[in-house]
Structures are given as C-alpha cells and as structure tokens.
Design a protein around this motif. Structure first.
Motif, PDB file in Angstrom:
ATOM      1  N   ASP A 169      38.894  42.673  37.383  1.00  0.00           N
ATOM      2  CA  ASP A 169      38.615  42.361  38.788  1.00  0.00           C
ATOM      3  C   ASP A 169      37.475  41.351  38.798  1.00  0.00           C
ATOM      4  OD1 ASP A 169      36.270  43.914  38.349  1.00  0.00           O
ATOM      5  OD2 ASP A 169      37.215  45.712  39.139  1.00  0.00           O
ATOM      6  N   ALA A 170      36.827  41.150  39.930  1.00  0.00           N
ATOM      7  CA  ALA A 170      35.752  40.156  40.015  1.00  0.00           C
ATOM      8  C   ALA A 170      34.574  40.489  39.121  1.00  0.00           C
ATOM      9  CB  ALA A 170      35.269  40.025  41.460  1.00  0.00           C
ATOM     10  N   SER A 171      34.444  41.738  38.723  1.00  0.00           N
ATOM     11  CA  SER A 171      33.294  42.141  37.908  1.00  0.00           C
ATOM     12  C   SER A 171      33.291  41.484  36.535  1.00  0.00           C
ATOM     13  CB  SER A 171      33.245  43.659  37.761  1.00  0.00           C
ATOM     14  OG  SER A 171      34.314  44.140  36.979  1.00  0.00           O
ATOM     15  N   ILE A 172      34.439  40.985  36.065  1.00  0.00           N
ATOM     16  CA  ILE A 172      34.485  40.420  34.705  1.00  0.00           C
ATOM     17  C   ILE A 172      34.082  38.953  34.663  1.00  0.00           C
ATOM     18  CG2 ILE A 172      36.217  42.092  33.990  1.00  0.00           C
ATOM     19  CD1 ILE A 172      37.231  38.442  34.335  1.00  0.00           C
ATOM     20  N   MET A 173      33.871  38.339  35.825  1.00  0.00           N
ATOM     21  CA  MET A 173      33.498  36.920  35.841  1.00  0.00           C
ATOM     22  C   MET A 173      32.102  36.740  35.239  1.00  0.00           C
ATOM     23  SD  MET A 173      34.756  35.559  39.565  1.00  0.00           S
ATOM     24  CE  MET A 173      36.384  35.931  40.222  1.00  0.00           C
ATOM     25  N   PRO A 174      31.964  35.957  34.175  1.00  0.00           N
ATOM     26  CA  PRO A 174      30.635  35.756  33.593  1.00  0.00           C
ATOM     27  C   PRO A 174      29.751  34.856  34.447  1.00  0.00           C
ATOM     28  CG  PRO A 174      32.250  34.432  32.427  1.00  0.00           C
ATOM     29  CD  PRO A 174      33.016  35.286  33.396  1.00  0.00           C
ATOM     30  N   VAL A 175      30.374  33.962  35.216  1.00  0.00           N
ATOM     31  CA  VAL A 175      29.689  33.080  36.160  1.00  0.00           C
ATOM     32  C   VAL A 175      30.571  32.976  37.398  1.00  0.00           C
ATOM     33  CG1 VAL A 175      28.756  30.784  36.602  1.00  0.00           C
ATOM     34  CG2 VAL A 175      28.610  31.754  34.299  1.00  0.00           C
ATOM     35  N   ILE A 176      29.977  33.034  38.574  1.00  0.00           N
ATOM     36  CA  ILE A 176      30.750  33.006  39.803  1.00  0.00           C
ATOM     37  C   ILE A 176      31.464  31.667  39.973  1.00  0.00           C
ATOM     38  CG2 ILE A 176      28.872  32.128  41.270  1.00  0.00           C
ATOM     39  CD1 ILE A 176      29.810  34.208  43.391  1.00  0.00           C
ATOM     40  N   THR A 177      32.671  31.724  40.531  1.00  0.00           N
ATOM     41  CA  THR A 177      33.432  30.505  40.772  1.00  0.00           C
ATOM     42  C   THR A 177      32.897  29.790  42.012  1.00  0.00           C
ATOM     43  OG1 THR A 177      35.070  31.798  42.007  1.00  0.00           O
ATOM     44  CG2 THR A 177      35.533  31.352  39.678  1.00  0.00           C
ATOM     45  N   LYS A 178      33.223  28.517  42.129  1.00  0.00           N
ATOM     46  CA  LYS A 178      32.711  27.693  43.223  1.00  0.00           C
ATOM     47  C   LYS A 178      33.648  27.783  44.428  1.00  0.00           C
ATOM     48  CE  LYS A 178      30.362  24.518  40.067  1.00  0.00           C
ATOM     49  NZ  LYS A 178      30.824  25.134  38.800  1.00  0.00           N
ATOM     50  N   GLY A 179      33.538  28.886  45.151  1.00  0.00           N
ATOM     51  CA  GLY A 179      34.376  29.101  46.317  1.00  0.00           C
ATOM     52  C   GLY A 179      34.706  30.567  46.466  1.00  0.00           C
ATOM     53  N   ASN A 180      35.453  30.891  47.518  1.00  0.00           N
ATOM     54  CA  ASN A 180      35.883  32.259  47.753  1.00  0.00           C
ATOM     55  C   ASN A 180      36.618  32.801  46.529  1.00  0.00           C
ATOM     56  OD1 ASN A 180      38.122  34.234  48.854  1.00  0.00           O
ATOM     57  ND2 ASN A 180      36.485  34.243  50.359  1.00  0.00           N
ATOM     58  N   THR A 181      36.473  34.091  46.269  1.00  0.00           N
ATOM     59  CA  THR A 181      36.916  34.634  44.974  1.00  0.00           C
ATOM     60  C   THR A 181      38.278  35.316  44.985  1.00  0.00           C
ATOM     61  OG1 THR A 181      35.617  36.628  45.452  1.00  0.00           O
ATOM     62  CG2 THR A 181      34.578  34.930  44.084  1.00  0.00           C
ATOM     63  N   MET A 182      38.976  35.376  46.115  1.00  0.00           N
ATOM     64  CA  MET A 182      40.240  36.122  46.141  1.00  0.00           C
ATOM     65  C   MET A 182      41.282  35.522  45.198  1.00  0.00           C
ATOM     66  SD  MET A 182      42.649  37.174  49.362  1.00  0.00           S
ATOM     67  CE  MET A 182      44.355  37.722  49.115  1.00  0.00           C
ATOM     68  N   ILE A 221      43.161  36.628  37.721  1.00  0.00           N
ATOM     69  CA  ILE A 221      42.738  37.573  36.682  1.00  0.00           C
ATOM     70  C   ILE A 221      43.763  38.704  36.550  1.00  0.00           C
ATOM     71  CG2 ILE A 221      41.005  39.345  36.147  1.00  0.00           C
ATOM     72  CD1 ILE A 221      38.924  37.371  37.394  1.00  0.00           C
ATOM     73  N   GLY A 222      44.260  39.202  37.689  1.00  0.00           N
ATOM     74  CA  GLY A 222      45.285  40.247  37.641  1.00  0.00           C
ATOM     75  C   GLY A 222      46.553  39.779  36.954  1.00  0.00           C
ATOM     76  N   GLU A 223      46.963  38.549  37.240  1.00  0.00           N
ATOM     77  CA  GLU A 223      48.148  37.993  36.582  1.00  0.00           C
ATOM     78  C   GLU A 223      47.923  37.855  35.078  1.00  0.00           C
ATOM     79  OE1 GLU A 223      51.013  37.503  37.900  1.00  0.00           O
ATOM     80  OE2 GLU A 223      50.938  36.572  39.884  1.00  0.00           O
ATOM     81  N   LYS A 224      46.757  37.349  34.728  1.00  0.00           N
ATOM     82  CA  LYS A 224      46.479  37.049  33.322  1.00  0.00           C
ATOM     83  C   LYS A 224      46.344  38.324  32.481  1.00  0.00           C
ATOM     84  CE  LYS A 224      43.585  33.913  30.550  1.00  0.00           C
ATOM     85  NZ  LYS A 224      44.718  33.143  30.019  1.00  0.00           N
ATOM     86  N   VAL A 225      45.634  39.326  33.016  1.00  0.00           N
ATOM     87  CA  VAL A 225      45.457  40.551  32.239  1.00  0.00           C
ATOM     88  C   VAL A 225      46.786  41.284  32.073  1.00  0.00           C
ATOM     89  CG1 VAL A 225      44.927  42.212  34.082  1.00  0.00           C
ATOM     90  CG2 VAL A 225      43.854  42.460  31.840  1.00  0.00           C
ATOM     91  N   SER A 226      47.676  41.135  33.038  1.00  0.00           N
ATOM     92  CA  SER A 226      48.996  41.763  32.904  1.00  0.00           C
ATOM     93  C   SER A 226      49.730  41.215  31.691  1.00  0.00           C
ATOM     94  CB  SER A 226      49.823  41.526  34.176  1.00  0.00           C
ATOM     95  OG  SER A 226      49.197  42.107  35.295  1.00  0.00           O
ATOM     96  N   ASP A 227      49.613  39.914  31.474  1.00  0.00           N
ATOM     97  CA  ASP A 227      50.220  39.330  30.273  1.00  0.00           C
ATOM     98  C   ASP A 227      49.500  39.780  29.018  1.00  0.00           C
ATOM     99  OD1 ASP A 227      52.225  38.086  31.625  1.00  0.00           O
ATOM    100  OD2 ASP A 227      51.521  36.036  31.315  1.00  0.00           O
ATOM    101  N   PHE A 228      48.166  39.884  29.070  1.00  0.00           N
ATOM    102  CA  PHE A 228      47.424  40.417  27.922  1.00  0.00           C
ATOM    103  C   PHE A 228      47.954  41.796  27.538  1.00  0.00           C
ATOM    104  CE2 PHE A 228      43.219  38.012  28.991  1.00  0.00           C
ATOM    105  CZ  PHE A 228      43.683  36.894  28.322  1.00  0.00           C
ATOM    106  N   ILE A 229      48.102  42.653  28.533  1.00  0.00           N
ATOM    107  CA  ILE A 229      48.534  44.029  28.288  1.00  0.00           C
ATOM    108  C   ILE A 229      49.931  44.055  27.694  1.00  0.00           C
ATOM    109  CG2 ILE A 229      49.102  46.220  29.411  1.00  0.00           C
ATOM    110  CD1 ILE A 229      46.866  45.500  31.475  1.00  0.00           C
TER     111      ILE A 229
END
Length: 578
Positions: free
Chosen positions: A543-556, A562-570
């Motif tokens: 979720d947003a907690s894993i971001m090491p540095v905040i992105t430049k804009g709204n985070t949704m 991140i949800g899409e990417k971790v699903s492929d990791f799993i």
C-alpha cells in the motif's frame, strides 16, 4: 455564524445518510459476507480491502485454483462512497477511521482544532471510497528514484508504466484521439474522465501567461492541464467499484467485513502462518494462510499491525512488552505533501453554468518548477471552482479553518464565483512518525505528522506562493474581475504585504496537509523490493506505506499500480516455489 450553521447542516445530512445506509442501497455492488470459522485456512490472506487490497484480491483470484480471504475492518461502501457529489459527507463518519494527529502547536493556529483530522476510509475501497478522486501518477523521476533506492530496476518508470496502463480506462474522446494515449490505457477496470467546461480551458491558458506550458497529459511533464478524475458514468471509480465489484461472484474470493485483524501469527521459523482477528460479534478467531499474508491496511494501520505483531523498532516494542520478531524502522518515515490555500473571487462567471452543488467543479492541475531548466516539478497547483456556499463548506468542514476565517471568505465571495487554489509542495523534507498508543488493538496509533518541522519546507512554500500569485493579473482573471481574498482580516499586517515574512505568516495560517501519507513501511528499510517484510517469510506489505519517497501528486494511482505490481510478484514467486 455562517460556518457554525454549515457544520450543523453537514451533521444533519450525515445523520440522514446513515439511515439510508441501513437500507443497503449499494449492497448489490459488493461481495457477500464470508462465513469463516476459527482455524479456517486459505492460500492467501489480504488484510485491508482498500485502494491496493481490492486490486490484489481481484488479480489473485483470476487463478481459479487459488483461494483468497480479503479481510476489511469496515463494511460495504455506502452511497457517499459511490456518488461523487456526496464525497464531503463521508469525512468524520463511521466510514472514516477518524484518526487525528498529535497537536504540533504550529501549523494549526488558524484552524478549529490544534490537530489534523486524517480522512481515511474504513469500508470497502478504503480511502479510494472517500477521497476527491484526483488522478495523478506522480512524475517519472519518482520511480527512477525508487529503483535507485531499492537497487531494483523493476521499479523504474519504464517498468511501472505498464501497470498504470493496465489498470486504467480513459474515457475522454479528445484525449483518446491524441498522441498521448500511447502511454495510457483504454481497457482497464478504473474509468477516468475530464470536465469538458470551457471556463476550465480558459483558466489553463492563464497559467501560460505567467510562464508555464500547457500540456494535454497531466504529470507527464511540466505544465498545466485539465485534471483526470476517477469518475465514470457518474459513479466514483474507487478500487472497490473498479476491482472488487467485478470479482464479487468468484467462488474463490471470500470477503470478511467488519473484522479487525489484531496480529500476524508466526511459527518458530518466522514464517507468517495466519492472522488473529476480532469479528463483528467481538469473537476472536485465528485464520491460517498456507502461502502468504499480504497487509494492505493503509499507511497507519499497516504500521500499527506490524508493531502489534512484534515487527518494528526493538526499543519501542520492548517498552510495551511486545515480543520482538525482527527489529525494523516501522513507522519512522512518514511523509505527506504540504500545501497552502490561495482564494480568488470572480465578479463574472463563465456563460457555461457552474455546478451549484457542494462538490466543487473538477480542477485544473499544474506542475511547476521554479528553475525552468529542470525536468521535474517543485510544486503542484490544484484549482477548484465553486459558488460561495460550496467554498464555505470546504473551508469550515474539510479544511477546518477557523469560523472567523471561513466567514470572512464567505462574505467576500457572496454573489460571486470563487476559486480556491491549493499550492502543494511536491518534495517535502519534513517527516513524521507513527507509534503504538498501547497494546490494545482497538486504540488508534499515535501519529506525529511532522509537517513543516524542516524549516526549508516553509521557505519553499513561500517561494511557490510568490511564483503563483501573479495569476490574478492574467487576461482571463482580469476579464472576470478576479481578486485575491485575504481571509485573515489583516492578521499578518505587521509585515509588508507581499514580503517573504508576510507570506510565511499567511502560509502558516492557511497551511493544509494533503493526507497523501506514505512511507511507514518503506522499501529498502522495512520491506524489500518485492514488498516482502525483511527478516521474516511469507509476509508482504503493499500500500502507500511502502513508498520510500512520496510521489509528486495524489497517491491513489500509484497505490493501484503497487497493487497490480505486487500481484505479479506473488504469482511469480508462487510459481517458482511450485
């Protein structure tokens, strides 16, 4: 006087909506409640049906041979979580975690309360069911930075872009015909639209007069554009609507609602083997995961759950008599965007009608660098339009500015169309921290926001405001009789108007955190680049907690990515183990 009446009206509407929620008008959209007994086992347990968790549940259950349990502390999203114009009323309701920050005795001096009310969704879709639906990917340099921090090129812009494209469905006909569509999706689950009103396009042109480019694709480069919003066919495109609803009838998806996960259970080899939960009938049960537990409970609750489970700073855990499983800096990297509100009133409105509802008109969005030679932005401008009533509601209830200030704004805008501009610092240096209040899982965490604790952040905001305020002298703003509203009634009069000291005074008064909190379980320190918790096995955070540095804009949008990417990791890791 006016502000107090507004707060009273909001509470009345919220009460009425709470009765409507009992009728379950939106129940047809959502998965039915699962029946789970103590000791039940699933392949995967996903904790949190929020912005990322709903994505993960959808993607994992695409494999019919995998059983997934999705656990959500809240219940079904109500009308407020579906109808965009009702967004305002979900704040400080039973669909909000209602967390607050600690009193910092600095940034809230012109507000009703000495702390921030963090608006966080407690329902299917999580915060994506009550935010303001703004779409922003951040800037490509954000992800290249993540790749450098994690030493993993799979996080660079080139490699995360396909996941953004995969999730989205652009529905703006003009944009689809443009060359920019090559970097966007038209077949994804989350719909995106833009407001077509002409006055917004005129407003965007104003920013060109003060030295900014006009762009078609917001966030792709420096410049101003119409903003995309997560709205489709008049319906909010939360993660619950976009990802969970289409999967609601899958037999391998089990959704346990109104259930609080209180602890991750481990075996003697530090393998996550399941979770401890409190059901809505207050019964405590343990549920097993044969493959993995994935925590997607949000920035504050993901950190809280890890800490309660013995994962976190050793000294902090031992001080609360929690057995330490692994010593990690959980909760130590809290970041949020910082911003300030600039208000304008316009004598004349555009010939096209404005929406008189409480929800302001869709915004224009701009990304600006003070140094025009750099390729990444320093600050973002979000410009919303509304009549005086709408701006009063946002001032008094959303921003929680003092009644005197909001009443001054309302009087100054009576009979006129108003604009409120959020000047948002995209590279904040200040950091906060999240810790446990107690070992009682029902207690909220202690959140110290850290806003403006680094003096450079205040200095930067002053620079950005001074760069923005000449907008009032542009052709369009002059044509509609625009003037800046000073709602403080001379509260900074001891300083020369327009000086750095004046703007520092103004900024600390009308300061606003953006509730784009990230970083409490950051990649590189708490989780690895595949989002596995360091020092244990079979446990991830996504979720947003894993971001090491905040992105430049709204985070949704980044959280959905991140949800899409971790699903492929799993899926990849499961295949490699089989």
């Amino acid at each position: 006087m006016y502000s107090a009446a507004v707060i009273s009206k909001v509470k009345t509407v919220q009460l009425g909506l709470s009765y409507l929620a009992m009728l379950q008008f939106t129940a047809y959209l959502w998965p039915k409640q699962a029946i789970v007994e103590d000791g039940a086992s699933f392949d995967y347990i996903v904790v949190g049906a929020g912005t990322a968790g709903s994505v993960i549940a959808n993607r994992l259950t695409e494999d019919e041979n995998v059983n997934v349990l999705l656990i959500e502390a809240g219940g079904d999203a109500p009308i407020e979580g579906v109808v965009p114009g009702c967004t305002l009323f979900a704040k400080r309701s039973r669909f909000d975690w209602n967390y607050t920050t600690e009193n910092d005795e600095f940034t809230k001096k012109c507000h009703q309360k000495p702390y921030f009310e963090m608006t966080l969704g407690k329902m299917l879709g999580g915060t994506s069911s009550l935010n303001y639906m703004l779409y922003s990917r951040g800037h490509p340099t954000d992800y290249d930075n993540w790749a450098d921090i994690t030493k993993d090129p799979t996080w660079n812009w080139e490699n995360v872009l396909p996941y953004f494209i995969k999730s989205e469905r652009v529905e703006d006909a003009d944009f689809i015909k443009s060359p920019d569509i090559v970097n966007h999706g038209i077949n994804g689950l989350a719909g995106l639209t833009r407001d077509p009103h002409k006055y917004l396009k005129d407003m965007v042109k104003s920013f060109k007069e003060i030295g900014n480019d006009i762009i078609n694709d917001p966030g792709s480069s420096l410049g101003y554009s119409l903003a995309f919003t997560y709205i489709s066919s008049g319906r909010r495109q939360s993660s619950a609507i976009s990802f969970l609803s289409p999967a609601k009838d899958r037999k391998n998806l089990h959704v346990l609602k109104n259930t609080l996960v209180t602890k991750v259970n481990f075996d003697e080899n530090k393998n996550a083997v399941g979770v401890e939960t409190i059901l809505e009938n207050d019964k405590t049960i343990n549920i097993k995961a044969s493959k993995e537990v994935i925590i997607s409970a949000g920035v504050f609750n993901s950190a809280k759950l890890l800490l309660l489970s013995g994962i976190g700073p050793k000294a902090d855990l031992e001080s609360k008599n929690i057995d330490v499983i692994t010593d990690l800096p959980v909760g130590k990297n809290l970041q949020d965007h910082t911003g300030v509100v600039i208000l304008h009133a316009m004598e004349k409105s555009d010939p096209e009608p404005f929406n008189p509802n409480l929800m302001p008109g869709a915004p224009t969005m701009g990304f600006t660098a003070l140094d025009k030679t750099q390729n990444f932005p320093d600050y973002e401008t979000l410009t919303f339009s509304a009549h005086a009533n709408g701006i009063l509601y946002f001032c008094a209830f959303v921003y929680r500015l003092s009644y005197d200030i909001c009443d001054n704004i309302y009087v100054g805008m009576m009979g006129r169309m108003g604009l409120f501009n959020e000047i948002v610092s995209l590279r904040p240096k200040s950091k906060g921290v999240v810790t446990l209040r107690s070992t009682n899982p029902m207690d909220p965490p202690v959140v110290t926001s850290g806003h403006l604790t680094d003096e450079a952040d205040l200095d930067d905001l002053v620079k950005y405001v001074k760069d923005f305020v000449p907008i009032v002298n542009t052709t369009y703003f002059r044509s509609v009789g625009a003037e800046m509203i000073d709602p403080m009634s001379g509260g900074c009069s001891e300083f020369e108007k327009g000086s750095d000291e004046y703007w520092k005074c103004y900024t600390t008064c009308l300061f606003s955190g953006q509730s784009n909190y990230v970083g409490t379980c950051a990649m590189g320190s708490v989780v690895d680049s595949r989002l596995r918790v360091i020092g244990v096995q079979r446990l991830r955070v996504a979720d947003a907690s894993i971001m090491p540095v905040i992105t430049k804009g709204n985070t949704m949008a980044p959280i959905i990515m991140i949800g899409e990417k971790v699903s492929d990791f799993i899926k990849e890791d499961s295949k490699n183990l089989s």
